[in-house]
Design a protein around this motif. Structure first.
Motif, PDB file in Angstrom:
ATOM      1  N   HIS A 207     -33.919  -0.840  19.105  1.00  0.00           N
ATOM      2  CA  HIS A 207     -33.510  -1.972  18.264  1.00  0.00           C
ATOM      3  C   HIS A 207     -34.639  -2.967  18.006  1.00  0.00           C
ATOM      4  O   HIS A 207     -34.373  -4.115  17.639  1.00  0.00           O
ATOM      5  CB  HIS A 207     -32.326  -2.700  18.901  1.00  0.00           C
ATOM      6  CG  HIS A 207     -31.044  -1.942  18.834  1.00  0.00           C
ATOM      7  ND1 HIS A 207     -30.234  -1.940  17.722  1.00  0.00           N
ATOM      8  CD2 HIS A 207     -30.435  -1.137  19.737  1.00  0.00           C
ATOM      9  CE1 HIS A 207     -29.182  -1.177  17.949  1.00  0.00           C
ATOM     10  NE2 HIS A 207     -29.275  -0.675  19.160  1.00  0.00           N
ATOM     11  N   THR A 208     -35.894  -2.533  18.182  1.00  0.00           N
ATOM     12  CA  THR A 208     -37.041  -3.384  17.885  1.00  0.00           C
ATOM     13  C   THR A 208     -37.994  -2.613  16.984  1.00  0.00           C
ATOM     14  O   THR A 208     -38.258  -1.428  17.236  1.00  0.00           O
ATOM     15  CB  THR A 208     -37.773  -3.803  19.175  1.00  0.00           C
ATOM     16  OG1 THR A 208     -36.859  -4.509  20.015  1.00  0.00           O
ATOM     17  CG2 THR A 208     -38.946  -4.715  18.866  1.00  0.00           C
ATOM     18  N   ASP A 221     -36.976  -8.683  21.274  1.00  0.00           N
ATOM     19  CA  ASP A 221     -36.426  -9.440  20.146  1.00  0.00           C
ATOM     20  C   ASP A 221     -35.188  -8.792  19.509  1.00  0.00           C
ATOM     21  O   ASP A 221     -34.419  -9.467  18.859  1.00  0.00           O
ATOM     22  CB  ASP A 221     -37.510  -9.698  19.090  1.00  0.00           C
ATOM     23  CG  ASP A 221     -37.917  -8.457  18.313  1.00  0.00           C
ATOM     24  OD1 ASP A 221     -37.415  -7.355  18.617  1.00  0.00           O
ATOM     25  OD2 ASP A 221     -38.750  -8.588  17.406  1.00  0.00           O
ATOM     26  N   SER A 223     -34.562  -7.126  16.960  1.00  0.00           N
ATOM     27  CA  SER A 223     -34.419  -7.480  15.552  1.00  0.00           C
ATOM     28  C   SER A 223     -34.196  -6.285  14.642  1.00  0.00           C
ATOM     29  O   SER A 223     -34.158  -6.429  13.425  1.00  0.00           O
ATOM     30  CB  SER A 223     -35.674  -8.234  15.086  1.00  0.00           C
ATOM     31  OG  SER A 223     -36.823  -7.420  15.241  1.00  0.00           O
ATOM     32  N   GLY A 224     -34.051  -5.100  15.211  1.00  0.00           N
ATOM     33  CA  GLY A 224     -33.766  -3.918  14.429  1.00  0.00           C
ATOM     34  C   GLY A 224     -35.019  -3.154  14.043  1.00  0.00           C
ATOM     35  O   GLY A 224     -36.094  -3.744  13.872  1.00  0.00           O
ATOM     36  N   SER A 236     -30.341  -4.751  13.689  1.00  0.00           N
ATOM     37  CA  SER A 236     -30.578  -5.955  14.474  1.00  0.00           C
ATOM     38  C   SER A 236     -29.321  -6.347  15.242  1.00  0.00           C
ATOM     39  O   SER A 236     -28.215  -6.339  14.695  1.00  0.00           O
ATOM     40  CB  SER A 236     -30.986  -7.106  13.546  1.00  0.00           C
ATOM     41  OG  SER A 236     -30.945  -8.344  14.232  1.00  0.00           O
ATOM     42  N   ALA A 238     -28.973  -9.288  16.388  1.00  0.00           N
ATOM     43  CA  ALA A 238     -28.836 -10.736  16.209  1.00  0.00           C
ATOM     44  C   ALA A 238     -28.454 -11.108  14.782  1.00  0.00           C
ATOM     45  O   ALA A 238     -27.805 -12.131  14.557  1.00  0.00           O
ATOM     46  CB  ALA A 238     -30.140 -11.440  16.597  1.00  0.00           C
ATOM     47  N   ALA A 239     -28.842 -10.288  13.802  1.00  0.00           N
ATOM     48  CA  ALA A 239     -28.556 -10.618  12.397  1.00  0.00           C
ATOM     49  C   ALA A 239     -27.068 -10.506  12.107  1.00  0.00           C
ATOM     50  O   ALA A 239     -26.435  -9.501  12.428  1.00  0.00           O
ATOM     51  CB  ALA A 239     -29.346  -9.704  11.468  1.00  0.00           C
ATOM     52  N   GLU A 242     -26.029  -7.462  10.124  1.00  0.00           N
ATOM     53  CA  GLU A 242     -26.348  -6.130  10.650  1.00  0.00           C
ATOM     54  C   GLU A 242     -25.446  -5.812  11.837  1.00  0.00           C
ATOM     55  O   GLU A 242     -24.301  -5.411  11.653  1.00  0.00           O
ATOM     56  CB  GLU A 242     -27.839  -6.057  10.995  1.00  0.00           C
ATOM     57  CG  GLU A 242     -28.710  -6.208   9.748  1.00  0.00           C
ATOM     58  CD  GLU A 242     -30.130  -5.726   9.948  1.00  0.00           C
ATOM     59  OE1 GLU A 242     -30.971  -6.093   9.124  1.00  0.00           O
ATOM     60  OE2 GLU A 242     -30.411  -4.981  10.909  1.00  0.00           O
ATOM     61  N   GLY A 244     -25.195  -8.009  14.697  1.00  0.00           N
ATOM     62  CA  GLY A 244     -24.972  -9.184  15.529  1.00  0.00           C
ATOM     63  C   GLY A 244     -23.505  -9.342  15.888  1.00  0.00           C
ATOM     64  O   GLY A 244     -22.628  -9.096  15.053  1.00  0.00           O
ATOM     65  N   VAL A 300     -29.146 -14.753  13.324  1.00  0.00           N
ATOM     66  CA  VAL A 300     -30.174 -14.945  12.309  1.00  0.00           C
ATOM     67  C   VAL A 300     -29.651 -14.352  11.009  1.00  0.00           C
ATOM     68  O   VAL A 300     -28.842 -13.436  11.016  1.00  0.00           O
ATOM     69  CB  VAL A 300     -31.502 -14.253  12.705  1.00  0.00           C
ATOM     70  CG1 VAL A 300     -32.060 -14.870  13.961  1.00  0.00           C
ATOM     71  CG2 VAL A 300     -31.309 -12.752  12.896  1.00  0.00           C
ATOM     72  N   ASP A 303     -31.585  -9.761   5.763  1.00  0.00           N
ATOM     73  CA  ASP A 303     -32.757  -9.708   4.888  1.00  0.00           C
ATOM     74  C   ASP A 303     -32.414  -9.801   3.404  1.00  0.00           C
ATOM     75  O   ASP A 303     -33.287 -10.048   2.595  1.00  0.00           O
ATOM     76  CB  ASP A 303     -33.524  -8.396   5.126  1.00  0.00           C
ATOM     77  CG  ASP A 303     -34.138  -8.351   6.510  1.00  0.00           C
ATOM     78  OD1 ASP A 303     -34.415  -9.421   7.058  1.00  0.00           O
ATOM     79  OD2 ASP A 303     -34.328  -7.237   7.034  1.00  0.00           O
TER      80      ASP A 303
END
Length: 426
Positions: A207-208, A221, A223-224, A236, A238-239, A242, A244, A300, A303
């Motif tokens: 996932h990073t 992080d 972040s995906g 991600s 957190a997004a 996505e 999160g 977060v 995109d």
């Protein structure tokens, strides 16, 4: 003047070489210790077995159809093939001659018994955070297994990636030995979840995002990123658009990790293997701790901006709508509503509207199969459509789904489908 510049450059290169050597090799071969002769305590073995489940160790260290933990499973990377090691307690070909200190060093520093550097297909970038006590329990479990005399297969990596020098440079850039430090401002439950996610669970390994050299900017992080060589996107965590889970109930997150399905989502692809072999066996308290930690990640934005999404051509939408009616509507519903407990809805499904479309293409071409778990032993799967749909058909039906029922995502191109299909053949 030119000579002075050349000497300065040579001195700089030598200084960098010395730094890389000292960072990676200083004191790297001087570890002593003998393999323990006394059998491990049953409590240690049981604890280590559980931790091996948490880390999903057997999946990589067991060849298909082979003995458990005897290695030789190929792990494809952009730089060639790495073969997992034999970690049974065979003294000749496994870790039977290792001491607990050698095993700790492998997890914490990414070094083998003789001190040589290990490839980061073994996720020591994350296991470096495991406590010494957990490392010892894992070691005791592995040395309780039946020894299997099976030599390790040599890796098939391209030059210069097959050299210790190149690996030393990579480690200097992207790896630092670390340990998990509890956050005193957080609850013990949160800290337990953070420890499992960041360490043995190595969630960030998928996932990073990784750069061209396979390095990660920050292994924590989440972040995906696109999983190398598999063409699946690990979204991600957190997004909000996505994966999160800040707005999920803790119980819903637990259910997804334990059963593979929940009212808010279904796992497919590589994550289905994680649930199948690992998370469904975790203790409820640990599942809850992971859920608490993931829910706490600061949300977060995604995109994509819906106002900037291009509209697909009318003929593409017409073609996609017809294919949807013929092939998809019987399960997913005329309005993409799905069937609760069986087929996931497509309307309002953020997995459908991800900016990265690789997962959708994979599912349509090759099928989607949730894991058969103890809590959900007979899941409904989706058949592969690669034999019956052309690349243009797949692009059209996915474009239709991504722009219908208030979904608002960019079209899927025929080129994207073609690339996914051809990469699977290679």
């Amino acid at each position: 003047m030119i000579r002075r510049v050349l000497w300065s450059l040579l001195a700089l290169v030598l200084a960098l070489v010395a730094f890389v050597w000292m960072f990676n090799f200083w004191g790297g071969t001087g570890l002593h210790g003998k393999a323990p002769s006394a059998p491990p305590a049953r409590e240690q073995v049981a604890r280590g077995a559980y931790l091996a489940r948490v880390g999903n160790c057997m999946l990589c260290h067991t060849e298909r159809g082979g003995a458990a933990y005897a290695g030789a499973r190929p792990i494809e990377t952009p730089f060639g093939t790495v073969y997992a090691s034999n970690i049974t307690p065979d003294a000749e070909t496994g870790i039977g001659a290792w001491s607990a200190a050698h095993f700790r060093r492998a997890l914490h520093e990414g070094r083998s018994r003789d001190g040589h550097l290990l490839y980061p297909a073994f996720p020591y970038t994350h296991t470096t955070r495991i406590t010494g006590a957990d490392a010892d329990a894992l070691f005791d479990y592995l040395r309780s297994l039946p020894p299997v005399n099976k030599p390790n297969r040599p890796h098939r990596l391209r030059w210069p990636y097959n050299t210790q020098a190149a690996l030393a440079v990579w480690r200097t850039l992207y790896f630092r030995p670390d340990r998990y430090e509890e956050d005193a401002a957080r609850t013990p439950e949160w800290n337990r979840g953070a420890y499992l996610v960041q360490g043995l669970g190595h969630c960030g390994a998928c996932h990073t995002a990784r750069n061209a050299l396979g390095g990660m900017r920050d292994v924590m992080d989440l972040s995906g990123g696109l999983i190398p060589m598999q063409n699946w996107y690990a979204p991600s965590l957190a997004a909000t658009g996505e994966a999160g889970v800040a707005d999920w109930k803790v119980e819903e997150i637990q259910q997804l990790l334990a059963a593979g399905v929940s009212p808010r989502g279904t796992v497919l692809g590589p994550m289905a293997e994680v649930v199948l072999h690992s998370t469904q066996y975790l203790e409820p308290a640990d599942l809850r701790a992971i859920a608490v930690y993931l829910k706490s990640l600061p949300p977060v934005p995604g995109d994509s901006d819906p106002r900037e999404v291009p509209r697909a051509a009318a003929n593409v939408l017409d073609r996609g709508g017809k294919i949807y009616g013929d092939r998809c509507a019987a399960c997913h519903g005329e309005q993409g509503q799905g069937v609760r407990g069986a087929y996931p809805p497509l309307a309002g499904n953020r997995a459908v509207t991800l900016p990265v479309t690789s997962n959708l293409v994979q599912i349509v071409l090759h099928g989607g199969f949730p894991p058969a778990t103890r809590a959900h032993p007979r899941p409904f799967g989706m058949p592969p459509f690669a034999p019956v749909l052309s690349d243009a058909d797949v692009a059209a039906v996915l474009t239709y789904i991504r722009s219908s029922w208030n979904n608002n995502a960019a079209p899927v191109t025929e080129l994207a489908v073609s690339q996914q299909r051809s990469s699977r053949r290679e």
